[in-house]
Design a protein around this motif. Structure first.
Motif, mmCIF file in Angstrom:
data_model
loop_
_atom_site.group_PDB
_atom_site.id
_atom_site.type_symbol
_atom_site.label_atom_id
_atom_site.label_comp_id
_atom_site.label_asym_id
_atom_site.label_seq_id
_atom_site.Cartn_x
_atom_site.Cartn_y
_atom_site.Cartn_z
ATOM 1 N N ASP A 105 -4.405 16.032 25.785
ATOM 2 C CA ASP A 105 -3.746 14.911 25.093
ATOM 3 C C ASP A 105 -2.957 13.992 26.017
ATOM 4 O OD1 ASP A 105 -4.743 15.877 22.702
ATOM 5 O OD2 ASP A 105 -2.978 17.150 22.360
ATOM 6 N N LEU A 106 -3.202 14.102 27.316
ATOM 7 C CA LEU A 106 -2.492 13.212 28.250
ATOM 8 C C LEU A 106 -3.452 12.137 28.749
ATOM 9 C CD1 LEU A 106 0.065 14.096 30.943
ATOM 10 C CD2 LEU A 106 -1.871 12.641 31.568
ATOM 11 N N LEU A 149 1.382 10.550 26.123
ATOM 12 C CA LEU A 149 0.940 11.775 25.464
ATOM 13 C C LEU A 149 0.664 11.434 24.008
ATOM 14 C CD1 LEU A 149 3.460 14.549 26.632
ATOM 15 C CD2 LEU A 149 1.081 14.299 27.317
ATOM 16 N N ILE A 204 3.368 11.496 20.997
ATOM 17 C CA ILE A 204 4.744 11.719 21.451
ATOM 18 C C ILE A 204 5.211 10.474 22.192
ATOM 19 C CG2 ILE A 204 6.340 13.231 22.699
ATOM 20 C CD1 ILE A 204 4.250 15.438 22.546
ATOM 21 N N ILE A 216 9.687 11.960 25.688
ATOM 22 C CA ILE A 216 9.221 12.689 26.875
ATOM 23 C C ILE A 216 10.268 12.579 27.986
ATOM 24 C CG2 ILE A 216 7.401 12.855 28.628
ATOM 25 C CD1 ILE A 216 5.523 11.472 26.543
ATOM 26 N N LYS A 259 4.436 20.165 29.955
ATOM 27 C CA LYS A 259 3.964 21.215 29.028
ATOM 28 C C LYS A 259 5.072 21.584 28.039
ATOM 29 C CE LYS A 259 0.587 23.438 32.069
ATOM 30 N NZ LYS A 259 0.449 24.521 33.055
ATOM 31 N N GLN A 318 5.235 19.206 25.202
ATOM 32 C CA GLN A 318 4.206 19.477 24.191
ATOM 33 C C GLN A 318 4.591 20.682 23.332
ATOM 34 O OE1 GLN A 318 0.942 19.454 27.081
ATOM 35 N NE2 GLN A 318 0.179 17.553 26.182
ATOM 36 N N GLU A 319 5.234 21.651 23.993
ATOM 37 C CA GLU A 319 5.712 22.839 23.291
ATOM 38 C C GLU A 319 6.739 22.450 22.223
ATOM 39 O OE1 GLU A 319 8.007 26.209 25.272
ATOM 40 O OE2 GLU A 319 6.180 26.013 26.478
ATOM 41 N N THR A 328 5.129 20.654 19.278
ATOM 42 C CA THR A 328 4.116 21.299 18.434
ATOM 43 C C THR A 328 4.694 22.493 17.682
ATOM 44 O OG1 THR A 328 3.370 22.486 20.401
ATOM 45 C CG2 THR A 328 2.035 20.609 19.675
#
Lengths: 150, 422
Positions: B336-337, B354, B357, B362, B414, B417-418, B421
């Motif tokens: 997704d980047l 991203l 997001i 970010i 990462k 993203q964590e 999600t």
């Protein structure tokens, strides 16, 4: 990580992903545009005022970061049915909450809006959280120029 | 990276092998913690950190030599003047200009461009004339020309860019008309890292008899610059992106152009003789340096250039290229980047988005991991519109960054993203 969790709570992520009252409102009695030049957040806020200065309906459209979007979504949910005076009162409390000094003991009794309390740990993000509120102020004043957070 | 790297300066430079630990020791700012994590400074396209040599030079200047320049007969003024003019000479050598009189000190790239717009531009452009810029310009290379266009009735013509973020050279050539009076183009894009084929851009413009201003703000710290080889008519850059102080910049201009231009601002130092009836202006470059300049800034910039030349620009460029390759490969693995700007010829800049997001979120999460990046439109709003993004996250590497720092950047992404999600 705990401060991050505090900022990006599940409720906020949910409102970001599925913003409430996210639509235009042709029958609005006033509206205003808000813009945060720092990160490019922009939103249009629609207000439908009743004869007794009651906020009958509230909605928004636009794009922005999770904080600004969630804040707008929560605000529109919270203020529906409130009077303009009440809304201003809540904004004052909300502003005090997000600009509180980190670690400061606070109790603002803001209901659902208190999920945004974590913003005070992130001074750079206060503008994101308050964009929708400033825009509401501008809409209620009938200002036509885009309000910015700068 | 470009053919410019093999400049005559680098070919005679004898530098020791690239010792990253030794280099990092020279940058005090890098050795601190942010939110309990070691600082990973990846916002070098916004401004660079300063080596000890620059910090100590400023300290020395204000401790021992502080005095106004050019007019004093006392010792400190002489020292100060000498250091200030020595810095000008260092800059001349660094960008390979013919004469020191072609090196004008300004506050930065922005002021350099405004200077040309308000002197050369106002003198030469009339209603209906055209100025060519590109779609990847920084606001500082758009707005001064819009102001000039309002004043003169001239028009802006914008060269489109490809989906890769490269200049559309064919479209550029087609934009020329009899009314084209000036090209002002960025050498290296601050948002994308794209290195434009500026020599070709200049060559084509010159065939049409049109002078070219090069916005070199993001080029000077990555590429060796030879203004004579490029045949640039004007070349603008800032000291703070070149590991020097903020508030000092340079405008290079060909002598014959500068000679004919009216002054930018009036005041002290830019005059030869003043009476209420008539004022005669000073010679180049002083004609364009009204008022007391940023003396310490110029001297600090001179120290930054000394430091860079000790390492050698080609060594920096090779190392930065490796950093870019490493980071690009690591980013390709992330789901997704999307990298915005994939030009073949790039400096060490990665702009990315991203999925779902926002860049500002970010940026906040990366900051908590100690990673400093820029999130926003990077003063290139038309470029953001071109790629249909409100903003990007930009990680920009300097020669003091390490591969381990890129690993930390990737881990931090990462984590973003964590967070989003869960």
């Amino acid at each position: 990580m705990s401060e991050l969790r505090e900022l990006y709570q599940e409720v906020i992520l949910d409102h970001n992903k599925h913003p409430r009252n996210f639509h235009e409102m042709p029958e609005a009695t006033c509206y205003a545009e808000g813009y945060n030049p720092l990160c490019g957040d922009q939103l249009t806020l629609y207000v439908k005022l009743g004869a007794d200065q009651k906020i009958e309906d509230l909605s928004f459209v636009g794009s922005g970061c999770a904080i600004s979007k969630a804040s707008a979504s929560l605000m529109t949910d919270e203020l529906k049915g409130k009077s303009v005076k009440e809304a201003k009162n809540i904004f004052e409390k909300f502003h005090a909450m997000v600009t509180a000094k980190p670690g400061e003991e606070t109790s603002f009794d803001l209901g659902k809006l208190s999920v945004l309390a974590g913003v005070c740990e992130f001074p750079a993000r206060v503008k994101c959280a308050s964009l929708a509120w400033h825009t509401l102020n501008s809409a209620l004043k009938g200002e036509e120029e885009t309000v910015t957070t700068e | 990276m470009t053919t410019n790297l093999k400049s005559r300066e680098d070919s005679v430079m004898k530098t020791p092998s690239f010792d990253i630990e030794k280099i990092r020791e020279e940058f005090p700012t890098l050795h601190q913690e942010v939110h309990g994590k070691p600082l990973v400074y990846l916002d070098n396209a916004a401004t660079t950190q300063k080596p000890r040599a620059v910090i100590e030079k400023l300290h020395h200047y204000y401790t021992w030599d502080n005095a106004n320049i050019h007019r004093g007969v006392h010792t400190l003024s002489e020292r100060s003047t000498q250091e200030y003019e020595a810095a000008r000479e260092k800059i001349r050598q660094f960008i390979h200009a013919k004469k020191t009189s072609e090196i004008i000190f300004t506050r930065g790239t922005t002021e350099s461009i405004n200077l040309v717009a308000q002197t050369y531009g106002r003198e030469h452009l009339q209603a209906g004339d055209e100025i060519i810029i590109s779609h990847m310009e920084h606001h500082s290379n758009i707005v001064p020309w819009q102001i000039l266009a309002e004043q003169s009735g001239a028009q802006l013509k914008v060269v489109p860019i490809t989906d890769q973020g490269e200049l559309d050279l064919e479209a550029y050539q087609k934009l020329f008309s009899k009314r084209t009076k000036l090209v002002s183009m960025v050498y290296v894009s601050n948002s994308l890292g794209t290195v434009n084929p500026i020599k070709q851009v200049i060559e084509f413009a010159h065939q049409a008899g049109v002078p070219v201003l090069v916005d070199g703000a993001q080029a000077v710290n990555h590429l060796s610059i030879d203004v004579q080889d490029l045949d640039a008519d004007f070349f603008a850059f800032s000291g703070h992106k070149l590991f020097g102080p903020t508030g000092i910049g340079v405008l290079y201009g060909k002598e014959q152009l500068l000679e004919k231009m009216p002054p930018y601002q009036g005041g002290g130092d830019m005059i030869r003789q003043v009476s209420f009836e008539k004022t005669t202006y000073n010679d180049l470059p002083y004609k364009f340096e009204a008022g007391t300049p940023h003396i310490a800034g110029a001297i600090g910039l001179g120290a930054a250039i000394d430091y860079l030349q000790e390492i050698g620009m080609s060594h920096l460029a090779t190392y930065e290229r490796d950093l870019l390759d490493y980071a690009s490969k690591a980013f390709e693995q992330l789901p997704d980047l999307k990298i915005i700007g994939q030009a073949k010829d790039k400096t060490s800049v990665i702009s990315f988005v991203l999925k779902d997001i926002h860049p500002h979120d970010i940026g906040t999460i990366l900051d908590r991991e100690g990673v400093a990046v820029r999130a926003g439109h990077h003063c290139t709003m038309p470029l953001m519109q071109r790629f249909q993004v409100p903003a990007t996250v930009r990680a920009s590497f300097a020669f003091y960054n390490t591969f381990e720092e890129i690993d930390k950047l990737v881990e931090a992404v990462k984590k973003v993203q964590e967070v989003f999600t869960s």
